[in-house]
Design an enzyme around this catalytic site. Structure first.
Site, PDB file in Angstrom:
ATOM      1  N   ASP A   1       1.059   3.178   2.502  1.00  0.00           N
ATOM      2  CA  ASP A   1       1.994   2.696   1.013  1.00  0.00           C
ATOM      3  C   ASP A   1       2.284   1.398   0.919  1.00  0.00           C
ATOM      4  O   ASP A   1       1.878   0.494   2.593  1.00  0.00           O
ATOM      5  CB  ASP A   1       2.869   3.601   1.667  1.00  0.00           C
TER       6      ASP A   1
ATOM      7  N   GLU B   1      -9.413   7.693  16.759  1.00  0.00           N
ATOM      8  CA  GLU B   1      -9.007   8.555  18.004  1.00  0.00           C
ATOM      9  C   GLU B   1      -9.235   9.567  17.995  1.00  0.00           C
ATOM     10  O   GLU B   1      -9.884  10.360  18.247  1.00  0.00           O
ATOM     11  CB  GLU B   1      -7.440   8.574  18.660  1.00  0.00           C
TER      12      GLU B   1
HETATM   13  C1  NOJ Z   1       4.117   1.898  -3.774  1.00  0.00           C
HETATM   14  C2  NOJ Z   1       3.845   4.110  -4.158  1.00  0.00           C
HETATM   15  O1  NOJ Z   1       3.620   4.532  -4.343  1.00  0.00           O
HETATM   16  C3  NOJ Z   1       6.108   3.638  -4.203  1.00  0.00           C
HETATM   17  O2  NOJ Z   1       5.811   4.507  -5.567  1.00  0.00           O
HETATM   18  C4  NOJ Z   1       6.544   3.522  -3.639  1.00  0.00           C
HETATM   19  O3  NOJ Z   1       8.115   3.246  -5.307  1.00  0.00           O
HETATM   20  C5  NOJ Z   1       7.015   1.879  -3.145  1.00  0.00           C
HETATM   21  N1  NOJ Z   1       5.652   1.324  -2.543  1.00  0.00           N
HETATM   22  C6  NOJ Z   1       7.357   1.398  -2.002  1.00  0.00           C
HETATM   23  O4  NOJ Z   1       7.312   2.743  -1.271  1.00  0.00           O
END
Ligand code: NOJ
Length: 515
Positions: free
Chosen positions: A201, A242
Site C-alpha cells: 500500500d 527468502e
Molecule cells: C491506498 C489504499 O488503496 C486506500 O484505500 C487507502 O486509503 C490509502 N492507501 C491509505 O492506506
C-alpha cells in the site's frame, strides 16, 4: 511456463463488500470462502484481499492496529489459514494488502509513541515541534482533501505527528532501522503461513525527505517518492525472496510513468506495479495507445506490465466512462482490453458484472474521501428472491447496493450467455488456453480513427484485438483470413470475418490465419 503472476488475472476482493456470512452487514472471510467458485469461473491466478487485519476502520482496514492477526469482523486467523488452503486447492494464489507507511493510531506502537517524548517508540513515528508561527512543522497535506494538513497537534506531549492520510493513520518513520526490521517481520509472518504475495500500500510514501522540507518553492515533492524509496524496497524484496515463488505488487501512486518504472527496475524491486496513468485516461484511443506504448518503450525489457482500470479508490469503470449511457458497453470493452494486453490484468470485484457506482445518500456516507459508491456490496442474488441484501447479507448492508441489483446480480448474469459476467468468463478461458495472450509478443497497429488495435503472437498463434473507442462505426480490415473469437457486442453473429464493422464501444478478438 512463466510465473503464476504473469499468466492470469489478479482479482481484487474488498472483503467488507464481497460476501457476509454472519448477517452483520459486513463481508467476511467465511463469506469469501463460500464463493470461491465465482473466482474459479473467472480463471483467476490470484486473489488480492484488501486489509483484513485488526483495525478501528477509520480508513476501512487501511488503519492497521495489528499486522499479524485478523479483525474479528472478518473472522479469525484460522479462517484466513482455511481461506489460503481452499484457494490453493483450487490453484488460486492469495495476496495480502501490506500497509507499511502508517499504522492505526490504536496500534500499540503508536499508543506507546504518543505516551511520552521519552518512550522508546517515540521515534517510530514522525514527531516534530510546530513552526515558529505555531502552525504545523511544514506545508505537507494529507492525501485526502477533507483532512487538510498532514500534521496533527497532540496536546499531552506538545508536538505534531505526521499522517499522509487521516489523523487516525500516523506515518511510521522508516528512517528508523527498528521500524524497518519490525515491518520486515510482519512480512515473514504472512509468507511463512503460506500467503503467496503482498500488495504494498502507498509505496511512494515510504520515503520522504528526511529534512522534512516543505513542498512549496521546490520543483519536486518532499513528502513522497524520495530517492531512499528504492533501497527500502530492495530490503522488502530481499525478505520476500527468502520464500520461493512469491510476488510483490506495489501501489505506486505517481502519474509520472518514469518514476513508476523506477520501482520496477533492476529485478530486485517490484514484480508488478499498479500503473495509475492508466486509471486516469480519457476514453480515447490515442491516449490508450500512448500509455501502452510508453510502458513498452520505457520499461526495462524484463519488466512485466500490469494493467487495471478500477479499484476501491476510483469510480467504477461503467460510471467513469458512462458519458450518457455508454458505461455498460465500455465496461465490456475494457474487460477484453485488459485480457488481451500484454501484462497481468487486475480486476476489481464487481467489474466482471459491469457494476456502476452505487448511489449513496448523504446519511449513508462513511468514507472521508468520497469512495463509498465503488465499494457497494456485490449483489449475488435477485433482491426479489433473496431480500434486500441481494444474497450479500441477511442483515442491513453497511453500504447501499447498486440500484439495479435485480438485473446485475451474479445469479441472473450467470444464467444469461449475453451477460457481462458470461463475457468475462469467456475471455478468461480464452486467455487460459492461449500462450499468445499470456506471454506473446505485442505490436500496436494503425487502425481507423478511434480504434485501438494490436497483435499478440506466439509461434503459430496470432491474435488481433481491437476496441472502438470512437462514436462512429469503423471498418476493421485485417489483410488476412480471420475468425472471430469473441465480440463484446452480444448482437454480433460469430462467423468468418473480412470487413468487420466495429460498432462504437465494441471490442473484438480475432484469430488470424495468415495469407
Ligand atoms: C491506498 C489504499 O488503496 C486506500 O484505500 C487507502 O486509503 C490509502 N492507501 C491509505 O492506506
Amino acid at each position: 511456463m512463466s510465473e503464476w503472476w504473469r499468466r492470469g488475472a489478479v482479482y481484487q476482493v474488498y472483503p467488507r463488500s464481497f460476501a457476509d456470512s454472519d448477517g452483520d452487514g459486513v463481508g467476511d472471510l467465511r463469506g469469501l470462502r463460500a464463493h470461491l467458485d465465482h473466482l474459479v469461473e473467472l480463471s483467476v491466478a490470484a486473489v488480492w484481499l484488501s486489509p483484513v487485519f485488526p483495525s478501528p476502520m477509520a480508513d476501512f482496514g487501511y488503519d492497521v492496529a495489528d499486522h499479524c492477526d485478523v479483525d474479528p469482523l472478518f473472522g479469525t486467523l484460522a479462517d484466513l489459514d482455511d481461506l489460503v488452503a481452499d484457494c490453493h486447492a483450487r490453484g488460486i494464489r492469495v495476496v495480502l494488502d501490506w500497509v507499511p507507511n502508517h499504522t492505526s493510531d490504536q496500534h500499540p506502537w503508536f499508543r506507546a509513541s504518543r505516551s511520552s517524548r521519552e518512550d522508546p517508540r517515540r521515534d517510530w513515528y514522525v514527531w516534530r515541534d510546530g513552526a515558529p508561527d505555531g502552525g504545523p512543522p511544514n506545508d505537507w497535506r494529507s492525501e485526502f482533501a477533507a483532512v487538510g494538513p498532514a500534521w496533527t497537534y497532540d496536546e499531552p506531549t506538545g508536538q505534531w505527528y505526521l499522517h499522509s492520510y487521516t489523523p487516525q493513520q500516523p506515518d511510521l518513520d522508516w528512517e528508523n532501522p527498528e521500524v524497518e526490521a519490525a515491518m520486515h517481520d510482519t512480512i515473514r509472518f504472512w509468507l511463512a503461513r503460506g500467503v503467496d504475495g503482498l500488495r504494498i500500500d502507498a509505496l511512494q510514501r515510504l520515503a520522504k525527505d528526511p529534512l522534512l522540507r516543505s513542498n512549496a518553492g521546490s520543483d519536486r515533492r518532499h513528502d513522497q517518492d524520495w530517492r531512499t524509496a528504492h533501497e527500502r524496497l530492495r530490503g522488502i524484496r530481499r525478505v520476500v525472496d527468502e520464500f520461493p515463488d512469491r510476488m510483490v505488487v506495489g501501489e505506486v501512486y505517481l502519474l509520472d510513468l518514469r518514476r513508476v518504472l523506477a520501482y520496477l527496475a533492476g529485478g530486485d524491486q517490484l514484480h508488478l506495479a499498479h500503473n495509475f496513468v492508466f486509471v486516469h485516461l480519457p476514453w480515447d484511443a490515442g491516449a490508450f495507445r500512448t500509455a501502452i506504448e510508453e510502458f513498452e518503450a520505457q520499461a526495462e525489457p524484463e519488466a512485466w506490465p500490469a494493467w487495471f482500470l478500477g479499484n476501491h479508490d476510483h469510480p467504477r469503470i461503467a460510471t467513469r466512462y458512462d458519458d450518457g449511457g455508454h458505461g455498460p458497453a465500455r465496461a465490456r470493452a475494457v474487460a477484453l482490453l485488459l485480457t488481451a494486453l500484454r501484462g497481468t490484468p487486475f480486476l476489481y470485484q464487481g467489474d466482471e458484472l459491469g457494476l456502476p457506482d452505487a448511489v449513496v445518500p448523504p446519511d449513508r456516507v462513511v468514507d472521508v474521501d468520497g469512495r463509498d459508491p465503488e465499494r457497494a456490496p456485490i449483489p449475488w442474488r435477485p433482491p426479489s428472491v433473496a431480500g434486500p441484501g441481494a444474497g450479500f447479507t441477511t442483515g442491513e448492508p453497511w453500504l447501499p447496493l447498486v440500484a439495479d441489483a435485480e438485473r446485475l446480480c451474479v445469479e441472473r448474469q450467470a444464467a444469461d450467455p449475453a451477460s457481462t459476467l458470461s463475457l468475462v468468463r469467456r475471455l478468461a478461458a480464452l486467455r487460459t488456453a492461449s500462450p499468445a495472450l499470456q506471454a506473446g509478443r505485442q505490436r500496436m497497429l494503425d487502425a481507423a480513427p478511434g480504434v485501438l488495435a494490436w497483435l499478440r503472437e506466439d509461434g503459430d498463434e496470432r491474435l488481433l484485438a481491437a476496441v472502438n473507442l470512437g462514436l462512429e462505426p469503423r471498418t476493421l480490415a485485417p489483410d488476412e483470413e480471420a475468425t472471430l473469437l469473441v465480440s463484446t457486442d452480444p448482437a454480433r453473429p460469430s462467423s468468418a470475418v473480412r470487413d468487420l464493422v466495429l460498432q462504437p464501444d465494441e471490442a473484438v478478438l480475432l484469430r488470424l490465419h495468415g495469407g
